[in-house]
Write a protein that holds these residues in place. Structure first.
Motif, PDB file in Angstrom:
ATOM      1  N   LEU A 362      -1.251  -3.546   3.079  1.00  0.00           N
ATOM      2  CA  LEU A 362      -0.029  -4.120   2.524  1.00  0.00           C
ATOM      3  C   LEU A 362       0.201  -5.477   3.175  1.00  0.00           C
ATOM      4  CD1 LEU A 362       2.360  -1.020   2.583  1.00  0.00           C
ATOM      5  CD2 LEU A 362       1.450  -2.126   0.546  1.00  0.00           C
ATOM      6  N   ASP A 363       0.974  -6.316   2.529  1.00  0.00           N
ATOM      7  CA  ASP A 363       1.336  -7.611   3.085  1.00  0.00           C
ATOM      8  C   ASP A 363       2.070  -7.391   4.408  1.00  0.00           C
ATOM      9  OD1 ASP A 363       2.286 -10.092   3.733  1.00  0.00           O
ATOM     10  OD2 ASP A 363       3.230 -10.501   1.793  1.00  0.00           O
ATOM     11  N   MET A 366       5.788  -8.322   4.840  1.00  0.00           N
ATOM     12  CA  MET A 366       6.796  -7.592   4.061  1.00  0.00           C
ATOM     13  C   MET A 366       7.543  -6.612   4.961  1.00  0.00           C
ATOM     14  SD  MET A 366       6.073  -5.275   0.657  1.00  0.00           S
ATOM     15  CE  MET A 366       5.267  -6.611  -0.189  1.00  0.00           C
ATOM     16  N   GLU A 370      11.427  -3.440   1.858  1.00  0.00           N
ATOM     17  CA  GLU A 370      10.895  -4.211   0.732  1.00  0.00           C
ATOM     18  C   GLU A 370       9.639  -3.550   0.166  1.00  0.00           C
ATOM     19  OE1 GLU A 370      12.313  -8.700   2.206  1.00  0.00           O
ATOM     20  OE2 GLU A 370      10.299  -7.947   2.666  1.00  0.00           O
ATOM     21  N   ALA A 371       8.808  -2.981   1.065  1.00  0.00           N
ATOM     22  CA  ALA A 371       7.586  -2.313   0.615  1.00  0.00           C
ATOM     23  C   ALA A 371       7.906  -1.073  -0.211  1.00  0.00           C
ATOM     24  CB  ALA A 371       6.720  -1.936   1.815  1.00  0.00           C
ATOM     25  N   GLU A 374       9.522  -2.239  -3.575  1.00  0.00           N
ATOM     26  CA  GLU A 374       8.543  -2.849  -4.458  1.00  0.00           C
ATOM     27  C   GLU A 374       8.079  -1.857  -5.527  1.00  0.00           C
ATOM     28  OE1 GLU A 374       4.630  -5.603  -3.738  1.00  0.00           O
ATOM     29  OE2 GLU A 374       4.569  -3.580  -2.884  1.00  0.00           O
ATOM     30  N   VAL A 406       5.827  -4.907   8.116  1.00  0.00           N
ATOM     31  CA  VAL A 406       4.785  -3.891   7.973  1.00  0.00           C
ATOM     32  C   VAL A 406       3.662  -4.120   8.989  1.00  0.00           C
ATOM     33  CG1 VAL A 406       2.997  -3.024   6.408  1.00  0.00           C
ATOM     34  CG2 VAL A 406       5.304  -3.454   5.553  1.00  0.00           C
ATOM     35  N   ARG A 414       2.542   3.549   9.289  1.00  0.00           N
ATOM     36  CA  ARG A 414       1.960   3.056   8.025  1.00  0.00           C
ATOM     37  C   ARG A 414       1.679   4.216   7.072  1.00  0.00           C
ATOM     38  NH1 ARG A 414      -1.099  -2.216   8.091  1.00  0.00           N
ATOM     39  NH2 ARG A 414      -0.292  -3.372   9.877  1.00  0.00           N
ATOM     40  N   LEU A 417       4.890   5.272   5.550  1.00  0.00           N
ATOM     41  CA  LEU A 417       5.274   4.300   4.524  1.00  0.00           C
ATOM     42  C   LEU A 417       4.451   4.508   3.253  1.00  0.00           C
ATOM     43  CD1 LEU A 417       6.784   1.795   3.561  1.00  0.00           C
ATOM     44  CD2 LEU A 417       5.106   0.384   4.775  1.00  0.00           C
ATOM     45  N   GLN A 418       3.153   4.769   3.417  1.00  0.00           N
ATOM     46  CA  GLN A 418       2.283   5.027   2.265  1.00  0.00           C
ATOM     47  C   GLN A 418       2.779   6.233   1.469  1.00  0.00           C
ATOM     48  OE1 GLN A 418      -1.747   5.794   3.437  1.00  0.00           O
ATOM     49  NE2 GLN A 418      -2.508   6.072   1.372  1.00  0.00           N
ATOM     50  N   ARG A 421       6.061   5.321  -0.425  1.00  0.00           N
ATOM     51  CA  ARG A 421       5.760   4.506  -1.615  1.00  0.00           C
ATOM     52  C   ARG A 421       5.184   5.379  -2.740  1.00  0.00           C
ATOM     53  NH1 ARG A 421       4.587  -0.990  -1.659  1.00  0.00           N
ATOM     54  NH2 ARG A 421       2.565  -0.554  -2.641  1.00  0.00           N
TER      55      ARG A 421
END
Length: 590
Positions: A362-363, A366, A370-371, A374, A406, A414, A417-418, A421
């Protein structure tokens, strides 16, 4: 009972954040302590300070003189250029190859952790991270120890390996301090629990079930700000009490208190309602494999497999490491072509999401929120509607942490977060490959709470027995026979079948071992083995005599008497085993 290690008013900080603040505690002989708490809360730091790997900022750490201790943390490394033999066998200082091969503890560890299959002459430098962790764990467990300190030892073990490790640790008198998020392992092995929270270490008697009860009771007495956490603990406790009574070691009065506490908690999920809702969203066809064959190199994982995953199915996949679970899940997701014919069918209304073991880039600039946003700003899970921020909070990202870039997240963060998302995409088919890796127990409870009310089709690969037993209604297994086996009895049936497989495989070997030699060369080998066993028996008898003399000298020292008694018991047990081997060798040499 004497303490092996003592911490007195110990403090340790990382930057400006205190991880341990005035902590005093001790580890006694025979203690089996599970350490729990949030990721980044100080669990590994506590282990490293206790083991002497890291120095405290303040306070004192003392160890018994002559303490035999092994430490395996996430930062444990193996020597560059070494082999498995160098790491595991060489430190034992056996005089000859056959001596360690005859040691039952060494053989058990090598087989139980899959080290024999890796090969003793394999270089550790070419191994995966999980294989190196297993080698480091084996190097610790083959030793004679008073205390073993382990950080996440189950992370790279399959269900069978986790069970072996639990049984091995229970069979030894060695004291244990272990950080793990595997709740079955905690409940099976540990007799005490330490929770690292806010720089303190809260101590509880019992394993995971008792700790959950204590948290729920603490939540009941807390103020309204703890309402959400309390409800999650109560729901988890309700699920535990519906399971096997052996999960908890509480006396009867505590069981009654727990039952009163959870009397108004509903079932974790309404399976009938969720199944009906899933059928309305998905229709009759979800994902199907017909006459599917999957191969890796010259090995066939499944052959001519027909597998229909229907609306509302909640399936757990189990099997030994390397049996093909991940490959099968990728084929189900359509990310891997089938070999040698067969076809994959996907329903028209399917919206599939696949959580793999790899982390997607991911960026880095970010922010966490925001992630998540998105993908979507709001999500509906069953009867719940959550904002992106609320879902992120459920996965351990506080309102302040949601503004972290991130690029500054750890590997575990991470992965969380994955997963967040993935769920924000509101899939109706969810494929999860080891979703519990790097998740702490609080986050696991949040994940299970979300999956309880998730109205779709779910397929999970996991070595976490609690997760599979709680969120799945069905378990299937890969046994290496080219098929996919339904297990009505769940993971317990899987382990029983694996035991029968292992026994069947060992039977021809055992028969060959006791078979009379068929040549002069075999007879010479048997006589050589007889001589070796006789030398070993003589050495053990001398050691036994020395221990008896030491026991007489230590008549006024209770602690030394206990240590010598335990050592004598081990020597006598080994002597009995060597005598049995000698009798078999003598019969073969005739």
């Amino acid at each position: 009972m004497a303490n092996l290690v003592n911490l007195e008013n110990v403090s340790k900080s990382f930057g400006v954040r205190p991880l341990l603040d005035g902590v005093s505690l001790g580890v006694g002989e025979g203690d089996r302590i599970g350490v729990v708490g949030l990721n980044g809360g100080g669990k590994t730091t506590l282990l490293e300070v206790l083991a002497g790997v890291a120095e405290p900022d303040d306070g004192r750490v003392s160890q018994n003189r002559g303490l035999r201790m092994a430490v395996v943390t996430q930062r444990t490394t193996l020597a560059e250029g070494s082999t498995v033999r160098d790491a595991v066998i060489a430190p034992l200082n056996f005089a000859a190859e056959h001596e360690w091969a005859a040691d039952p503890r060494v053989r058990s560890v090598l087989d139980g952790l899959g080290i024999t299959a890796l090969g003793l002459d394999s270089p550790v430098g070419t191994m995966s991270g999980g294989e190196r962790r297993r080698v480091a764990l084996a190097a610790a467990l083959v030793q004679e120890l008073d205390l073993v300190v382990l950080d996440e030892p189950t992370n790279h073990l399959d269900v069978e390996g986790v069970r072996w490790l639990a049984e091995h640790l229970l069979a030894r008198r060695t004291a244990l301090v272990v950080v793990t998020h595997d709740r079955w392992f905690l409940d099976t092995v540990c007799s005490r629990t330490w929770e690292v929270v806010g720089g303190r270490v809260e101590q509880y008697e019992g394993g995971y079930a008792d700790w959950v009860y204590a948290r729920a009771e603490r939540g009941r007495l807390a103020d309204a700000a703890e309402e959400k956490r309390r409800n999650l603990a109560r729901k988890e406790l309700a699920w535990l009490r519906r399971g096997a009574p052996a999960r908890t070691s509480k006396p009867r009065y505590r069981i009654e208190a727990a039952e009163a506490l959870i009397s108004d908690v509903p079932a974790p999920r309404d399976t009938v309602e969720l199944m009906a809702f899933a059928k309305r969203r998905l229709g009759r066809t979800v994902v199907e494999l017909e006459d599917a064959t999957l191969t890796v190199g010259d090995r066939t994982l499944v052959r001519d497999l027909t597998w229909r995953v229907g609306p509302g199915d909640r399936i757990g996949i189990v099997g030994v490491n390397g049996s093909g679970k991940t490959t099968l899940l990728r084929a189900l997701a359509g990310e891997r072509e089938l070999d040698g014919g067969g076809k994959r069918i996907e329903g028209q209304t399917v919206k599939l999401a696949h959580l793999s073991q790899e982390l997607h880039d991911l960026d880095g600039s970010m922010r966490v929120l925001e992630a998540v946003e998105e993908v979507a700003r709001r999500i509906v899970l069953g009867k719940m509607e959550l904002s992106a921020s609320q879902l992120a909070e459920r996965f351990g990202f506080s309102s302040q942490r949601q503004w972290t870039p991130v690029g500054d997240l750890s590997g575990g963060e991470r992965r969380r977060l994955q997963l967040a998302r993935l769920l924000m995409g509101e899939p109706n088919v969810l494929l999860l490959d080891e979703p519990t890796n790097d998740l702490d127990i609080d986050t696991l409870q949040q994940l299970e709470d979300l999956l309880d009310s998730w109205p779709g089709t779910l397929v999970v690969i996991s070595h976490d027995r609690y997760l599979v037993e709680r969120v799945c209604d069905k378990v299937v297994a890969l046994f290496g026979d080219g098929g996919l086996t339904d297990l009505v009895g769940g993971i317990e049936e899987y382990l029983q079948r694996r035991d029968r497989q292992s026994a069947a495989a060992a039977a021809p070997v055992a028969a060959a071992t006791v078979k009379a030699p068929s040549s002069a060369a075999d007879q010479r080998a048997a006589r050589k083995e007889l001589s070796r066993l006789e030398r070993r028996l003589e050495a053990l008898q001398k050691k036994e005599a020395g221990l008896h003399a030491s026991l007489a000298e230590a008549a006024t020292d209770p602690e030394r008497l206990m240590a010598l008694g335990a050592e004598l018991k081990a020597v006598l047990a080994e002597a009995a085993e060597v005598e049995e081997q000698w009798m078999e060798a003598a019969e073969a040499a005739e």
